[in-house]
Design a protein around this motif. Structure first.
Motif, PDB file in Angstrom:
ATOM      1  N   ARG A  73       0.841  -1.213   0.000  1.00 13.11           N
ATOM      2  CA  ARG A  73       0.000   0.000   0.000  1.00 13.11           C
ATOM      3  C   ARG A  73       0.868   1.252   0.000  1.00 13.11           C
ATOM      4  O   ARG A  73       0.520   2.251  -0.627  1.00 13.11           O
ATOM      5  CB  ARG A  73      -0.937  -0.015   1.198  1.00 13.11           C
ATOM      6  N   ALA A  74       1.983   1.202   0.707  1.00 11.87           N
ATOM      7  CA  ALA A  74       2.870   2.372   0.738  1.00 11.87           C
ATOM      8  C   ALA A  74       3.385   2.690  -0.660  1.00 11.87           C
ATOM      9  O   ALA A  74       3.486   3.861  -1.050  1.00 11.87           O
ATOM     10  CB  ALA A  74       4.031   2.129   1.697  1.00 11.87           C
ATOM     11  N   GLY A  75       3.704   1.631  -1.437  1.00 10.37           N
ATOM     12  CA  GLY A  75       4.152   1.854  -2.807  1.00 10.37           C
ATOM     13  C   GLY A  75       3.067   2.486  -3.660  1.00 10.37           C
ATOM     14  O   GLY A  75       3.320   3.418  -4.428  1.00 10.37           O
ATOM     15  N   LYS A  76       1.835   1.992  -3.526  1.00 11.36           N
ATOM     16  CA  LYS A  76       0.718   2.560  -4.282  1.00 11.36           C
ATOM     17  C   LYS A  76       0.431   3.987  -3.840  1.00 11.36           C
ATOM     18  O   LYS A  76       0.108   4.858  -4.650  1.00 11.36           O
ATOM     19  CB  LYS A  76      -0.525   1.692  -4.103  1.00 11.36           C
ATOM     20  N   GLN A  77       0.550   4.214  -2.533  1.00 11.56           N
ATOM     21  CA  GLN A  77       0.272   5.553  -2.005  1.00 11.56           C
ATOM     22  C   GLN A  77       1.283   6.569  -2.502  1.00 11.56           C
ATOM     23  O   GLN A  77       0.957   7.735  -2.726  1.00 11.56           O
ATOM     24  CB  GLN A  77       0.256   5.508  -0.479  1.00 11.56           C
ATOM     25  N   LEU A  78       2.517   6.123  -2.686  1.00 12.76           N
ATOM     26  CA  LEU A  78       3.541   7.025  -3.202  1.00 12.76           C
ATOM     27  C   LEU A  78       3.185   7.463  -4.618  1.00 12.76           C
ATOM     28  O   LEU A  78       3.331   8.643  -4.976  1.00 12.76           O
ATOM     29  CB  LEU A  78       4.914   6.333  -3.176  1.00 12.76           C
ATOM     30  N   LYS A  79       2.706   6.513  -5.432  1.00 12.42           N
ATOM     31  CA  LYS A  79       2.279   6.875  -6.789  1.00 12.42           C
ATOM     32  C   LYS A  79       1.088   7.839  -6.743  1.00 12.42           C
ATOM     33  O   LYS A  79       1.045   8.819  -7.482  1.00 12.42           O
ATOM     34  CB  LYS A  79       1.896   5.613  -7.556  1.00 12.42           C
ATOM     35  N   GLU A  80       0.116   7.529  -5.880  1.00 12.77           N
ATOM     36  CA  GLU A  80      -1.063   8.391  -5.760  1.00 12.77           C
ATOM     37  C   GLU A  80      -0.683   9.781  -5.273  1.00 12.77           C
ATOM     38  O   GLU A  80      -1.230  10.786  -5.722  1.00 12.77           O
ATOM     39  CB  GLU A  80      -2.077   7.755  -4.808  1.00 12.77           C
TER      40      GLU A  80
END
Length: 314
Positions: A73-80
């Motif tokens: 989720r942290a990886g996805k949140q960084l993109k978002e």
């Protein structure tokens, strides 16, 4: 170990089948099995119990997958977050709301929120509390609006407002009463929501219903508070309503309300820690609080009823 392997593992946990997980990931089952096995060999533990028809995490595997979910989720949140840099209050929020709140709360805050933040989009799901918490854990939802407080690992809670409880009846003789102590409730003809709904658990708690028998001639199983109101209107008896539902009653129905003193239901926003969308949660929660009547924003010394949510994830 890489993020892709972690995503594979989380998908397998969610779907409980190598076949369904492979289909969801658009890969072959042997390829998925190999990736999971390689990951297990690298970390030195078995993530899944393969002896059952449904694939389930082992005890150690569940702990690993909880942390893996945070990392993915942290990886996805960084993109978002990178996307939102150009538009501070843009992007999408995926929310869950319990059925005893959704039809009464969402219409209050939806238009004011979207009108002020035109680049924000919402995806709202009406779900039971445990479903909301599980989907937040798996990353399928960004947050939820439920009855709080709760104790759940990795979950943060922001109290939003407090609902009084009202007895709703259809008795001409009782229309002069404006408030009532819970201890004086007549429980013999009380209509309740179906079991599994946290509001039913709260009503059972405040009315001490564990050993009480209610209406015995009719067994009516429903998940809608509006259905309970109509049953009282047509069949008599009583039910218990949270405060927001009373705002949609007509003038005649309002005469059937009696405030139950002393206790309230706390409504809160729940989410995972450090999602990267805290700025969006802040504006959402602000709009929700401003959309409800001002007296509901404080509990005013009254006791908050326990929603009865267990601490464990499973």
């Amino acid at each position: 170990m890489n993020l892709q392997q972690l995503e594979y593992s989380l998908t397998l946990e969610k779907l409980g089948s190598f076949t369904r997980a492979a289909q969801a990931l658009n890969m072959t089952q042997p390829a998925l099995s190999l990736q999971i096995k390689n990951l297990e060999n690298e970390i030195g533990i078995s993530l899944f119990d393969r002896s059952r028809s449904r694939i389930e995490p082992t005890e150690q595997g569940l702990k690993f997958l909880l942390k893996a979910g945070e990392i993915v989720r942290a990886g996805k949140q960084l993109k978002e977050y990178a996307i939102t840099l150009g538009s501070e209050y843009g992007g999408e929020l995926k929310l869950g709301i319990i059925p005893t709140l959704s039809p009464y709360l969402v219409p209050l805050f939806l238009d004011p929120l979207l009108n002020q933040y035109p680049e924000l989009s919402l995806e709202i799901h009406e779900l039971l509390t445990e479903e909301i918490l599980q989907k937040i854990r798996l990353g399928d939802l960004d947050g939820g609006i439920i009855s709080t407080p709760i104790a759940r690992q990795g979950i943060t809670i922001t109290p939003l407002f407090y609902e009084s409880f009202y007895m709703y009846h259809n008795n001409e003789e009782g229309r002069d009463a404006k408030s009532l102590k819970v201890s004086n409730l007549d429980l013999k003809h009380l209509w309740l929501l179906e079991e599994g709904n946290c509001f039913r658990d709260q009503v059972s708690d405040i009315c001490s219903l564990k050993n009480e028998k209610t209406n015995t001639r009719i067994s009516y199983h429903c998940s809608s508070i509006d259905s309970l109101i109509r049953m009282v209107d047509n069949q008599g008896g009583t039910t218990i309503l949270p405060e927001l539902t009373t705002l949609s009653l007509d003038a005649e129905q309002e005469q059937n309300l009696i405030l139950l003193e002393e206790k309230v239901r706390e409504v809160g926003f729940v989410t995972r820690k450090l999602t990267g969308k805290e700025h969006l949660f802040e504006v959402l929660n602000g709009k929700i609080r401003s959309s409800v009547p001002a007296p509901m924003r404080e509990k005013k010394g009254r006791e908050v009823v326990d929603p009865g949510i267990l601490e464990a994830w499973r």
